[in-house]
Design a protein around this motif. Structure first.
Motif, PDB file in Angstrom:
ATOM      1  N   LEU A 281       0.830  -1.209   0.000  1.00 52.11           N
ATOM      2  CA  LEU A 281       0.000   0.000   0.000  1.00 52.11           C
ATOM      3  C   LEU A 281       0.869   1.266   0.000  1.00 52.11           C
ATOM      4  O   LEU A 281       0.579   2.220  -0.735  1.00 52.11           O
ATOM      5  CB  LEU A 281      -0.930   0.001   1.222  1.00 52.11           C
ATOM      6  N   VAL A 282       1.933   1.264   0.809  1.00 51.70           N
ATOM      7  CA  VAL A 282       2.807   2.449   0.848  1.00 51.70           C
ATOM      8  C   VAL A 282       3.486   2.640  -0.513  1.00 51.70           C
ATOM      9  O   VAL A 282       3.555   3.756  -1.040  1.00 51.70           O
ATOM     10  CB  VAL A 282       3.846   2.348   1.985  1.00 51.70           C
ATOM     11  N   ALA A 283       3.958   1.525  -1.095  1.00 51.13           N
ATOM     12  CA  ALA A 283       4.608   1.623  -2.413  1.00 51.13           C
ATOM     13  C   ALA A 283       3.620   2.126  -3.466  1.00 51.13           C
ATOM     14  O   ALA A 283       3.953   2.978  -4.299  1.00 51.13           O
ATOM     15  CB  ALA A 283       5.180   0.263  -2.811  1.00 51.13           C
ATOM     16  N   ALA A 284       2.400   1.615  -3.429  1.00 50.14           N
ATOM     17  CA  ALA A 284       1.372   2.030  -4.387  1.00 50.14           C
ATOM     18  C   ALA A 284       1.028   3.500  -4.189  1.00 50.14           C
ATOM     19  O   ALA A 284       0.879   4.262  -5.153  1.00 50.14           O
ATOM     20  CB  ALA A 284       0.123   1.162  -4.236  1.00 50.14           C
ATOM     21  N   ALA A 285       0.893   3.908  -2.910  1.00 51.54           N
ATOM     22  CA  ALA A 285       0.552   5.298  -2.621  1.00 51.54           C
ATOM     23  C   ALA A 285       1.666   6.225  -3.108  1.00 51.54           C
ATOM     24  O   ALA A 285       1.402   7.300  -3.658  1.00 51.54           O
ATOM     25  CB  ALA A 285       0.319   5.488  -1.121  1.00 51.54           C
ATOM     26  N   ARG A 286       2.922   5.784  -2.917  1.00 49.77           N
ATOM     27  CA  ARG A 286       4.047   6.603  -3.383  1.00 49.77           C
ATOM     28  C   ARG A 286       3.942   6.844  -4.893  1.00 49.77           C
ATOM     29  O   ARG A 286       4.082   7.959  -5.378  1.00 49.77           O
ATOM     30  CB  ARG A 286       5.375   5.919  -3.035  1.00 49.77           C
ATOM     31  N   GLU A 287       3.634   5.777  -5.642  1.00 57.15           N
ATOM     32  CA  GLU A 287       3.514   5.907  -7.104  1.00 57.15           C
ATOM     33  C   GLU A 287       2.330   6.792  -7.498  1.00 57.15           C
ATOM     34  O   GLU A 287       2.465   7.700  -8.322  1.00 57.15           O
ATOM     35  CB  GLU A 287       3.353   4.522  -7.743  1.00 57.15           C
ATOM     36  N   VAL A 288       1.180   6.500  -6.901  1.00 57.59           N
ATOM     37  CA  VAL A 288      -0.041   7.236  -7.268  1.00 57.59           C
ATOM     38  C   VAL A 288       0.105   8.715  -6.916  1.00 57.59           C
ATOM     39  O   VAL A 288      -0.215   9.594  -7.718  1.00 57.59           O
ATOM     40  CB  VAL A 288      -1.276   6.629  -6.565  1.00 57.59           C
ATOM     41  N   TYR A 289       0.605   9.008  -5.717  1.00 58.42           N
ATOM     42  CA  TYR A 289       0.750  10.400  -5.287  1.00 58.42           C
ATOM     43  C   TYR A 289       1.827  11.111  -6.110  1.00 58.42           C
ATOM     44  O   TYR A 289       1.704  12.306  -6.392  1.00 58.42           O
ATOM     45  CB  TYR A 289       1.113  10.472  -3.799  1.00 58.42           C
ATOM     46  N   ALA A 290       2.895  10.381  -6.465  1.00 57.92           N
ATOM     47  CA  ALA A 290       3.946  11.004  -7.278  1.00 57.92           C
ATOM     48  C   ALA A 290       3.381  11.455  -8.614  1.00 57.92           C
ATOM     49  O   ALA A 290       3.686  12.537  -9.109  1.00 57.92           O
ATOM     50  CB  ALA A 290       5.107  10.027  -7.486  1.00 57.92           C
ATOM     51  N   GLU A 291       2.492  10.616  -9.184  1.00 56.95           N
ATOM     52  CA  GLU A 291       1.921  10.936 -10.501  1.00 56.95           C
ATOM     53  C   GLU A 291       0.821  11.986 -10.413  1.00 56.95           C
ATOM     54  O   GLU A 291       0.743  12.885 -11.247  1.00 56.95           O
ATOM     55  CB  GLU A 291       1.340   9.669 -11.144  1.00 56.95           C
ATOM     56  N   SER A 292      -0.037  11.842  -9.400  1.00 56.38           N
ATOM     57  CA  SER A 292      -1.280  12.616  -9.402  1.00 56.38           C
ATOM     58  C   SER A 292      -1.417  13.598  -8.244  1.00 56.38           C
ATOM     59  O   SER A 292      -2.398  14.328  -8.181  1.00 56.38           O
ATOM     60  CB  SER A 292      -2.475  11.652  -9.367  1.00 56.38           C
ATOM     61  N   GLY A 293      -0.457  13.614  -7.328  1.00 52.82           N
ATOM     62  CA  GLY A 293      -0.579  14.522  -6.189  1.00 52.82           C
ATOM     63  C   GLY A 293      -1.456  13.938  -5.098  1.00 52.82           C
ATOM     64  O   GLY A 293      -2.036  12.853  -5.246  1.00 52.82           O
ATOM     65  N   LEU A 294      -1.553  14.692  -4.000  1.00 57.65           N
ATOM     66  CA  LEU A 294      -2.220  14.187  -2.799  1.00 57.65           C
ATOM     67  C   LEU A 294      -3.729  14.119  -2.936  1.00 57.65           C
ATOM     68  O   LEU A 294      -4.413  13.586  -2.065  1.00 57.65           O
ATOM     69  CB  LEU A 294      -1.852  15.072  -1.602  1.00 57.65           C
ATOM     70  N   ASP A 295      -4.275  14.690  -4.018  1.00 58.12           N
ATOM     71  CA  ASP A 295      -5.724  14.638  -4.209  1.00 58.12           C
ATOM     72  C   ASP A 295      -6.179  13.330  -4.841  1.00 58.12           C
ATOM     73  O   ASP A 295      -7.377  13.095  -4.991  1.00 58.12           O
ATOM     74  CB  ASP A 295      -6.187  15.807  -5.094  1.00 58.12           C
ATOM     75  N   ALA A 296      -5.216  12.499  -5.217  1.00 62.17           N
ATOM     76  CA  ALA A 296      -5.578  11.219  -5.836  1.00 62.17           C
ATOM     77  C   ALA A 296      -6.481  10.437  -4.878  1.00 62.17           C
ATOM     78  O   ALA A 296      -6.253  10.425  -3.673  1.00 62.17           O
ATOM     79  CB  ALA A 296      -4.323  10.419  -6.148  1.00 62.17           C
ATOM     80  N   PRO A 297      -7.517   9.780  -5.413  1.00 59.99           N
ATOM     81  CA  PRO A 297      -8.440   9.049  -4.541  1.00 59.99           C
ATOM     82  C   PRO A 297      -7.773   7.818  -3.919  1.00 59.99           C
ATOM     83  O   PRO A 297      -6.930   7.184  -4.556  1.00 59.99           O
ATOM     84  CB  PRO A 297      -9.572   8.643  -5.484  1.00 59.99           C
ATOM     85  N   LEU A 298      -8.140   7.512  -2.672  1.00 62.60           N
ATOM     86  CA  LEU A 298      -7.576   6.344  -1.995  1.00 62.60           C
ATOM     87  C   LEU A 298      -7.935   5.055  -2.730  1.00 62.60           C
ATOM     88  O   LEU A 298      -7.194   4.070  -2.663  1.00 62.60           O
ATOM     89  CB  LEU A 298      -8.070   6.285  -0.544  1.00 62.60           C
ATOM     90  N   SER A 299      -9.066   5.067  -3.452  1.00 60.80           N
ATOM     91  CA  SER A 299      -9.432   3.870  -4.211  1.00 60.80           C
ATOM     92  C   SER A 299      -8.362   3.543  -5.252  1.00 60.80           C
ATOM     93  O   SER A 299      -8.096   2.372  -5.537  1.00 60.80           O
ATOM     94  CB  SER A 299     -10.790   4.078  -4.883  1.00 60.80           C
ATOM     95  N   ALA A 300      -7.720   4.589  -5.806  1.00 61.76           N
ATOM     96  CA  ALA A 300      -6.652   4.359  -6.789  1.00 61.76           C
ATOM     97  C   ALA A 300      -5.442   3.700  -6.123  1.00 61.76           C
ATOM     98  O   ALA A 300      -4.757   2.878  -6.736  1.00 61.76           O
ATOM     99  CB  ALA A 300      -6.237   5.681  -7.451  1.00 61.76           C
TER     100      ALA A 300
END
Lengths: 200, 200
Positions: free
Chosen positions: A27-46
């Motif tokens: 989850l942390v690794a996925a969040a790092r990727e998603v947030y890096a691409e889309s910023g902190l507004d990215a939905p948690l579902s992503a």
């Protein structure tokens, strides 16, 4: 009759703990990727989708958005603090590490807006706290005659300005724009790289 | 029997047109407020709510997010173009108008990120087109020896940098941060004010 199959009981518990640890790391690794691409507004579902787990699993590990974001951004901030604490480090060296993380992560860029954005708008407290740590790490290295030392708020306004310039996709493009921004500010920046504490 | 009550038929039609025009004006005014406070990511439902109309009415006037945003941002861009086209206008004068709109509107600030953000990320085409018009208006006034004339992209990187600095709530605070950013760039800015074409 009271003899319980202890090993069998323990084994699933251990497996459960291992699975939980694996899920958390994913989850942390996925969040790092998603947030890096889309910023902190990215939905948690992503984040859950990228990690390949259900949203229930995500919420069990991270009860809210702030705990996910802190887990991800903590590492960026820690590297900047470590770079600043290195013997003989100058401001330019630490700005090189800062710039690397700005180029890497839209979430980190968003966080650096946070302190400036405080006051009225909905800035999450964790972002303000992490941004204050970045400011503290940079400020101890700010020479008295530096271009950003003239007025109290200039240092973090400049960081917000570079964050504003670092837009678009791709590390190369983002690094190029960040370095152009520092150049326009007349601020020297050392090599753009992650902090390596020598243990890696 | 074929005598239709023509006036009665026309009157509701006129009233309908008047009501539609009132609704459209209310929607644009509401969108201007919502976008100024929250940026272009604000939900259209917030615009309809602020305007006091249903979402169906909103969609009848503005089929998608782009048409609302363009209606709102068009006025910011037009003022900058008019300021640049004024006899004897210098870059500093136009930057004063630009800065006024940056302090006024989070949406306008978001739009100015757009061109820099292009390339991979989901930047709406209307935002790129409007940002290009701002660039064109500024560039014709850029003196050859200006601090932002050294390299091709510097002008709009500087605008993105100031946009990055203009965070937080309140015109006074946002104006203060914008002017600090221009000072750090060594760029002169004229009076911060909207463009007045003398017809107001």
């Amino acid at each position: 009759m009271t003899q319980q199959p202890l090993r069998d009981e323990r084994r699933p518990a251990n497996e459960g703990r291992r699975a939980a640890a694996r899920n958390r790391a994913a989850l942390v690794a996925a969040a790092r990727e998603v947030y890096a691409e889309s910023g902190l507004d990215a939905p948690l579902s992503a984040v859950a989708r990228r990690a390949g787990v259900g949203q229930g699993v995500l919420y069990r590990h991270f009860p809210d958005r702030a705990t996910v974001a802190t887990a991800v951004l903590e590492e960026n901030v820690r590297q900047i603090e470590q770079a600043a604490a290195t013997d003989g480090a100058g401001l330019a060296d630490v700005l090189g590490v800062l710039t690397w993380h700005q180029a890497e992560s839209a979430a980190f860029v968003g966080m650096l807006h946070a302190k400036g954005a405080a006051g009225g708008s909905a800035v999450p407290p964790y972002a303000v706290a992490l941004s204050v740590r970045v400011e503290r790490a940079l400020r101890v290295l700010l020479p008295a005659r530096h271009p950003l030392a003239a007025e109290e708020g200039d240092l973090m306004i400049a960081v917000a300005m570079v964050s504003g310039a670092v837009t678009g996709a791709g590390r190369e493009r983002r690094t190029h724009r960040a370095l152009a921004a520092w150049r326009l500010l007349g601020v020297d920046v050392g090599p753009v790289r992650p902090f390596d504490d020598g243990t890696g």
